[in-house]
Design a protein around this motif. Structure first.
Motif, short mmCIF file in Angstrom:
data_model
loop_
_atom_site.label_atom_id
_atom_site.label_comp_id
_atom_site.label_asym_id
_atom_site.label_seq_id
_atom_site.Cartn_x
_atom_site.Cartn_y
_atom_site.Cartn_z
N ARG A 181 -1.53 16.01 -24.39
CA ARG A 181 -2.13 14.80 -23.82
C ARG A 181 -1.52 13.54 -24.43
NH1 ARG A 181 -7.20 17.91 -24.62
NH2 ARG A 181 -7.72 18.87 -22.62
N ARG A 182 -1.19 13.59 -25.73
CA ARG A 182 -0.56 12.43 -26.36
C ARG A 182 0.79 12.13 -25.71
NH1 ARG A 182 3.40 12.19 -29.74
NH2 ARG A 182 3.23 14.40 -30.36
N LEU A 183 1.56 13.16 -25.42
CA LEU A 183 2.86 12.97 -24.77
C LEU A 183 2.68 12.44 -23.35
CD1 LEU A 183 4.66 16.16 -26.09
CD2 LEU A 183 5.23 13.79 -26.66
N LEU A 184 1.65 12.93 -22.66
CA LEU A 184 1.37 12.40 -21.32
C LEU A 184 1.04 10.92 -21.38
CD1 LEU A 184 -0.81 15.19 -19.60
CD2 LEU A 184 1.63 14.73 -19.29
N ASP A 185 0.23 10.54 -22.37
CA ASP A 185 -0.11 9.12 -22.51
C ASP A 185 1.13 8.30 -22.81
OD1 ASP A 185 -2.75 9.75 -22.08
OD2 ASP A 185 -3.29 9.79 -24.20
N GLU A 186 2.02 8.83 -23.65
CA GLU A 186 3.23 8.10 -23.99
C GLU A 186 4.13 7.94 -22.77
OE1 GLU A 186 6.83 8.27 -27.32
OE2 GLU A 186 5.08 9.59 -27.48
N LEU A 187 4.22 8.98 -21.98
CA LEU A 187 5.03 8.90 -20.76
C LEU A 187 4.46 7.88 -19.79
CD1 LEU A 187 5.71 12.71 -20.27
CD2 LEU A 187 7.49 10.96 -20.50
N ARG A 188 3.13 7.77 -19.76
CA ARG A 188 2.49 6.84 -18.84
C ARG A 188 2.53 5.40 -19.35
NH1 ARG A 188 -2.74 8.32 -19.34
NH2 ARG A 188 -2.97 6.63 -20.86
N ASP A 189 2.23 5.23 -20.64
CA ASP A 189 2.05 3.88 -21.18
C ASP A 189 3.35 3.25 -21.65
OD1 ASP A 189 -0.64 4.24 -20.71
OD2 ASP A 189 -1.05 4.93 -22.75
N ARG A 190 4.33 4.07 -22.06
CA ARG A 190 5.61 3.53 -22.54
C ARG A 190 6.75 4.22 -21.82
NH1 ARG A 190 2.56 4.17 -27.09
NH2 ARG A 190 3.63 6.06 -27.74
N PRO A 191 6.89 3.93 -20.53
CA PRO A 191 7.92 4.63 -19.76
C PRO A 191 9.32 4.34 -20.31
CG PRO A 191 7.01 2.76 -18.53
CD PRO A 191 6.16 2.94 -19.74
N PRO A 243 13.23 9.64 -19.47
CA PRO A 243 12.09 10.34 -20.08
C PRO A 243 12.33 11.83 -20.32
CG PRO A 243 11.71 10.06 -17.73
CD PRO A 243 13.03 9.39 -18.03
N ALA A 244 13.52 12.34 -20.03
CA ALA A 244 13.76 13.78 -20.12
C ALA A 244 13.41 14.36 -21.49
CB ALA A 244 15.21 14.10 -19.74
N PRO A 245 13.77 13.73 -22.64
CA PRO A 245 13.41 14.33 -23.94
C PRO A 245 11.90 14.50 -24.11
CG PRO A 245 15.13 12.69 -24.23
CD PRO A 245 14.67 12.56 -22.82
#
Length: 623
Positions: free
Chosen positions: A118-128, A132-134
């Motif tokens: 979930r933390r990685l999902l939030d990071e992908l959403r909030d700090r595009p 984003p592949a890594p």
């Protein structure tokens, strides 16, 4: 730490060092003691429910619902308390804390793989990120299989596990989109295949797999993937693929560079010949290979395959340029500008481009592909002056006047090769039991890959259409080119280019000869239709043959005779009806019929039947 004793003498485990996994079978690991087993199924349900919301209070009612569903036993609360007590003994008393509103797992989100996910999902959403592949790969690597795989709770599987699976699938698709965007499609093929093995009915994954395979040059695999998807959907669900997947399939089919229908098995001999000529020649003289053939036979596709196969011989690379602009050849300065740009050479003035081009060819071994040359004069100035580089030319007429050029001629497909090309497009299931109709379709397409491709796409666009029904539409010459015109593939336009490249005299000849509804005809019949001396007619016919618009064959009586290419005849007939006055059309047919009868009978025969045949232009048989 592992130290400390709890009542009963059991060693207490420091729960702050534990790591929990729910993205697969439930797993508990400690950095020193290793994996900790929770053998009781109901205990795993309780622990998984708490770990899905690390640090949060979960009510007893919620736990009971996940343990027993809507019909819990009367002793559910007491039994739940027993499960909590045993979990504390199995792990550590401090791990599961009691609360007036229920229970909570005293762990941080980063101790649970779901929390890190979930933390990685939030990071992908909030700090595009730009790429984003890594992060996507890091998130996907947390999955070890189906979430909560060994946790026997119908509620958890129908809600929490399904949500996690959907999130994972979304990330796989986002990763595929990212890798496709950055030109790294090969990196995602394995991920897509593995995911499809678990979720074979997710069309959006098949769509991306087809595009990924196509984008990294694995076209045969892309087409096979589409057929696998279609077969699965039709056999298991009784539905045809959706719009996106069909569009991806059409995109592969319509690409002129690698379509199997345009570069079939039957052209492998020509491929091998051309590659051998380019790669085995001595390096002290230039190599020129010319691929020629009629419209729609697959010249550009074959040239792409030749270039790819010969790439190792030309370490400085490949540069391609289109030599035509519709019906006309492009101006040399424009062609040279594109060639220099392809070599990554700084732009040069129009007066110096040719010398700059030749200096680059002399400096490094480059394979130059000149596609769709209209006339040899276009090509001649671009031939290398040294042997380090080579030129591969495609054109409709064979450029026989190019000194030293090795000719590779493409012919239309055999019936079997045409059926193979059609099968690549529509799949073997669609052809099964309709092989005769398929062979007739190939014949009506003049055995041309482009036309077969158009027919295949027409069938894909209409899954309900039988091959025989499409054949029935193709039988009528007046509508055949309409049927063979689909989005992105226009057989009429391809044929019309050949007509437009003729001079006015040759265009008129092709128009009038298209009115003669006979399989073949000798020069004297053509001369009568064109109202010119036979020698002049023969020269005109030779030009039309060189332009790949007529065929020539030996004849015992006349020495040789000419045969129509059927689709060319249909296209030319459309121009005849549009451009020739009716009186001129009648005159051409009447004169041709008269010449036809005179060649084998008395003059009276010339007036016996021409009136009856003049309107339709049909000719009697040779017998």
């Amino acid at each position: 730490m592992l130290g400390g004793k709890v009542p009963g003498g059991q060693t207490e485990i420091d729960h702050t060092g534990l790591r929990f996994g729910l993205l697969g079978p439930l797993v508990i690991e400690h950095p020193r003691s290793g994996v900790i087993e929770v053998p009781q199924a109901k205990h795993r349900v309780v622990l998984a429910t708490l770990l899905l919301r690390p640090g949060e209070v979960v009510s007893a009612d919620e736990l009971i619902l996940r343990l027993w569903g809507e019909n819990p036993p009367a002793t559910a609360r007491k039994t739940l308390q027993g499960y909590i007590a045993r979990l504390r003994r199995t792990l550590t008393p401090g791990l599961v804390a009691s609360h007036p509103a229920g229970y909570r797992a005293r762990v941080r989100p980063e101790q649970v793989d779901c929390g890190r996910f979930r933390r990685l999902l939030d990071e992908l959403r909030d700090r595009p990120a730009r790429d984003p592949a890594p992060l996507l790969r890091e998130a996907l690597a947390l999955f070890r299989g189906t979430p909560l795989a060994d946790v026997p709770s119908e509620y958890l599987h129908q809600h929490d596990a399904v949500a996690l699976i959907d999130q994972r699938l979304d990330l796989v698709e986002r990763l595929a989109d990212t890798e496709l965007t950055f030109g790294r499609s090969a990196n995602v093929v394995a991920v897509l295949r593995e995911t499809l093995a678990e979720h074979p009915f997710r069309e959006s994954l098949w769509y991306r797999l087809v595009l990924a395979l196509y984008s990294c040059g694995r076209v045969a695999e892309a087409l096979a993937a589409y057929q696998d998807a279609r077969r699965l959907l039709v056999d298991q669900l009784g539905v045809e693929p959706g719009t996106d997947l069909r569009d991806a399939h059409r995109r592969v089919l319509r690409a002129s560079d690698e379509t199997p229908a345009a570069a079939p098995e039957a052209h492998r001999a020509e491929l091998a010949t051309a590659v051998h000529l380019l790669t085995s020649a001595a390096t002290d003289r230039p190599v020129v290979v010319a691929v020629s053939g009629p419209a729609g036979v697959g010249k550009t596709a074959l040239a792409k395959r030749i270039a790819a196969s010969a790439a190792a011989r030309f370490p400085a690379g490949l540069v391609e340029v289109r030599m035509s602009d519709g019906a006309h050849g492009r101006a040399q300065p424009d062609v040279l500008a594109d060639l220099l740009a392809g070599m990554e050479v700084a732009p040069a003035g129009a007066d110096t481009r040719l010398e700059r081009y030749h200096s680059e060819l002399a400096r490094r071994p480059v394979l130059v592909v000149l596609d769709d040359a209209v006339h040899p004069d276009q090509v001649r100035p671009l031939l290398p002056r040294s042997g380090r580089s080579a030129v591969l030319v495609t054109s409709r007429p064979a450029p026989v006047s190019l000194a030293g050029a090795r000719q590779v001629r493409l012919e239309p497909l055999t019936t079997q090769a045409g059926l193979d090309a059609l099968t690549e497009i529509i799949g073997p299931d669609r052809l099964h039991g309709q092989e005769d109709a398929g062979a007739e379709l190939v014949r009506l397409c003049d055995h041309l890959p482009l036309a077969i491709r158009a027919a295949g796409i027409r069938l894909l666009e209409r899954p309900y259409l039988l091959l025989r029904q499409l054949v029935d539409r193709l039988v009528d010459p007046a509508g055949r080119l309409d049927v063979l015109t689909v989005e992105g593939v226009d057989v009429r336009a391809s044929l019309t280019l050949g007509y437009q490249r003729l001079d006015p005299t040759a265009r008129r000849a092709l128009r009038l000869l298209s009115l003669l509804r006979t399989d073949s005809f000798p020069p004297r019949v053509a001369a009568a239709a064109l109202n010119v001396p036979e020698a002049d007619a023969d020269r005109l016919l030779a030009r039309l043959t060189a332009a790949q618009l007529l065929l020539i064959e030996p004849d015992e009586r006349y020495g040789h005779r000419y045969r129509h290419r059927e689709l060319v005849r249909i296209c030319a007939r459309e121009h005849a009806i549009a451009e020739e006055p009716p009186a001129e059309r009648r005159r051409a047919v009447t004169m041709a019929l008269s010449a036809w009868y005179h060649r084998s009978g008395p003059p009276a025969a010339a007036t016996a039947k021409p009136v009856r045949h003049a309107v339709v232009g049909r000719f009697p048989s040779e017998d």
